[in-house]
Motif scaffolding. Structure first.
Motif, short mmCIF file in Angstrom:
data_model
loop_
_atom_site.label_atom_id
_atom_site.label_comp_id
_atom_site.label_asym_id
_atom_site.label_seq_id
_atom_site.Cartn_x
_atom_site.Cartn_y
_atom_site.Cartn_z
N TYR A 133 17.35 19.50 55.43
CA TYR A 133 18.48 20.32 54.99
C TYR A 133 17.96 21.48 54.17
O TYR A 133 17.27 21.30 53.16
N GLU A 135 19.32 24.88 52.18
CA GLU A 135 20.52 25.52 51.67
C GLU A 135 20.12 26.69 50.77
O GLU A 135 19.45 26.52 49.76
N ARG A 157 21.37 17.91 62.37
CA ARG A 157 22.48 18.65 61.76
C ARG A 157 23.03 19.71 62.73
O ARG A 157 22.31 20.17 63.63
N TYR A 162 21.67 26.70 56.00
CA TYR A 162 22.97 26.82 55.36
C TYR A 162 22.90 27.93 54.32
O TYR A 162 22.85 27.70 53.11
N GLY A 163 22.88 29.15 54.84
CA GLY A 163 22.77 30.33 54.00
C GLY A 163 22.24 31.48 54.82
O GLY A 163 21.93 31.33 56.02
N SER A 383 17.10 23.10 48.41
CA SER A 383 18.42 23.59 48.03
C SER A 383 18.31 24.53 46.84
O SER A 383 18.07 24.10 45.71
N TYR A 385 20.77 26.19 45.63
CA TYR A 385 21.99 26.12 44.84
C TYR A 385 21.99 24.97 43.83
O TYR A 385 22.83 24.94 42.93
#
Length: 408
Positions: A133, A135, A157, A162-163, A383, A385
Motif C-alpha cells: 500500500y 499512500e 488492491r 493512492y495519491g 504512507s 499521510y
C-alpha cells in the motif's frame, strides 16, 4: 512640671527603633522584590530573545544577526552538526549574566506535498505484490508501476498509488556539508574531549558544554548506566547496546553497531559496515541510523542496516554509498518493523514493513525462495499521510528548517 520616668523614655525609644527597623525592612523588601522582579523580567526577556534568535536563524542558518543599537543584551549564535541534524546555539549576555538555548535543527516535511516515494529511474518499473500500500505523492521511473508476482502472490488492491503520480526528474540529494560531516565523523575526524570508558559509571554532559567522547580500540558494551547528552561513544571495532542501557541523544560511532532486542532510548548511530536493531527495540524521536560505506572497503553482503521484527524508529534511516549496484539488500526493514520518518538509501532497499513518512531509494529488492526480485515491493506499506505534521528530519532540500528538539 511633671517628670517622666526614665523607663518610659526607654520604652518610647525602643518602640521608635522597632518601628524604624520595620519600616526599613519593608522598604528593603519592596526594593528586593522590585530587583527580583526586574531580574526575572530580564531573564524572561533574554530567554524570549534567545528563542527568537533561533527562529530567525532557521530562515538562514548561516546568517549573522546583529545586536540592536542601545540594547542591553549582547547576543551570539553558533551552529554545528550533531549526527543527521544541526545544532543551533544562542547565548544572550547582560549585566555579567548569561542565558542560552540549544536547538536540534533539521528539515520540516512539507505537509502540502505529502511525498511518499522517490524511486530513481534505473529503467525498471516498480512492481507491487501482495497487500502493498502506497499512500501519498509518488515520483517513479518513466516506466511507471505495475502488478508483480512473487511465490504465487500478485497485487491485491484496486489501484497502485493512492495519491498523485509523476515521473521522477531530479533525485533528492543529501546536503553536501552534511554528507562531508558524516563521512569525517565515520572515520573519527572530530575534535572532542576524550574520556576513559568505565562500564560502571554514568556519563552526562550538557549541550552548552564542549562535546565529550568515549574512545576505545576494543569493543564497547553499553549496559545499565546512563549515557545522556552531548557525548559520543566511539569504538574501532563494535558497539553493543544492551536492553538495560539508558541512552538519550548520544551519538554512537563504530564499524558495527548492534542494538539488542527490547532496547528503548534516543540515539544516533553512525557505522561503516553494519547496524543491527533487534526485535521490539524502540528508538524514539529524533533518532537516526546511518551507514556510510568506507570507500576503501569492497562492498559485500555483510554491509547492511537491518530493523528487526516489531522494531520502531522515529527519525531517519540513511544509507550512503558511492559503490555500484548489486543484488544484496543494504537496508532491510523486516515484517512488522516501522519507520516513522524518512528512509534514504543510495543502494538497495528491502522493505517488508511500514514507513510512515517518506522513502527515497535507488532501488527496491526482494529476496524470496532463492530468487531476487528487483524493484519489487511485497506486503509493504508507505504512507506519507501517517507522519506527524511536526516531524523534522533529514536535510534533503525539500522544505524549510525547523526545530526537532530543544536540548539541555
Amino acid at each position: 512640671m511633671r517628670r517622666i520616668k526614665a523607663g518610659s523614655l526607654q520604652l518610647v525609644t525602643f518602640i521608635v527603633v522597632i518601628i524604624a527597623l520595620l519600616l526599613f525592612m519593608l522598604i528593603l523588601l519592596i526594593h528586593t522584590h522590585k530587583q527580583y522582579g526586574l531580574k526575572v523580567d530580564q531573564q524572561l526577556e533574554a530567554l524570549h530573545l534567545s528563542e527568537q534568535l533561533v527562529r530567525l536563524s532557521l530562515i538562514d542558518i548561516d546568517q549573522t544577526i546583529n545586536n540592536e543599537p542601545n540594547s542591553q543584551y549582547d547576543t551570539q549564535i553558533t551552529t554545528s552538526f550533531w549526527g543527521c541534524f544541526n545544532t543551533l546555539k544562542t547565548r544572550v549576555e547582560w549585566n555579567s549574566q548569561h542565558l542560552g538555548r540549544v536547538a536540534l535543527v533539521g528539515m520540516e516535511v512539507n505537509s502540502n506535498d505529502s511525498v511518499a516515494l522517490y524511486l530513481k529511474d534505473n529503467n525498471n518499473p516498480l512492481a507491487l505484490v501482495g497487500n502493498t500500500y502506497i499512500e501519498g505523492h509518488a515520483y517513479l521511473p518513466h516506466r511507471g508501476v505495475k502488478s508483480g508476482s512473487i511465490a504465487g502472490y500478485s497485487y491485491s488492491r484496486p489501484q497502485f498509488i493512492y495519491g498523485p503520480l509523476e515521473p521522477i526528474r531530479d533525485f533528492p540529494v543529501i546536503d553536501e556539508t552534511l554528507r562531508s560531516y558524516l563521512e569525517e565523523l565515520a572515520v573519527g575526524n572530530s575534535e572532542v574531549d576524550q574520556l576513559v570508558f568505565n562500564n560502571r559509571k554514568d556519563y552526562m554532559n550538557s549541550f552548552h558544554n564542549s562535546t565529550q567522547a568515549i574512545i576505545s580500540d576494543e569493543s564497547i558494551v553499553l549496559s545499565e548506566n546512563k549515557y545522556v547528552g552531548n557525548i559520543m561513544v566511539c569504538s574501532r571495532q563494535e558497539i553493543v547496546v544492551e536492553k538495560s542501557a539508558n541512552i538519550q541523544d548520544v551519538i554512537l560511532l563504530a564499524p558495527r553497531i548492534k542494538v539488542e532486542n527490547g532496547f528503548k532510548g534516543v540515539l544516533q548511530a553512525v557505522a561503516t559496515e553494519q547496524i543491527l536493531v533487534g526485535n521490539s527495540a524502540q528508538l524514539a524521536y529524533p533518532s537516526s541510523l546511518v551507514i556510510i560505506e568506507n570507500s576503501l572497503t569492497e562492498p559485500n553482503e555483510n554491509n547492511f542496516l537491518q530493523l528487526g521484527d516489531n522494531s520502531l524508529i522515529q527519525g531517519t534511516v540513511l544509507y550512503l554509498s558511492s559503490g555500484y549496484s548489486d543484488y544484496f539488500s543494504q537496508v532491510k526493514i523486516m515484517p512488522e518493523a516501522t519507520v516513522e520518518g524518512q528512509v534514504y538509501c543510495e543502494r538497495n532497499l528491502e522493505l517488508r514493513g511500514t514507513v510512515k513518512g517518506m522513502v527515497v531509494t535507488n532501488n527496491f529488492i526482494i529476496s524470496e525462495n532463492g530468487s531476487i526480485y528487483q524493484n519489487h515491493l511485497f506486503n509493504s506499506v508507505i504512507s506519507a499521510y501517517d507522519l506527524n505534521e511536526n516531524f523534522v528530519g533529514l536535510n534533503i532540500n525539500l522544505g524549510r528548517k525547523g526545530v526537532a528538539k530543544w536540548l539541555y
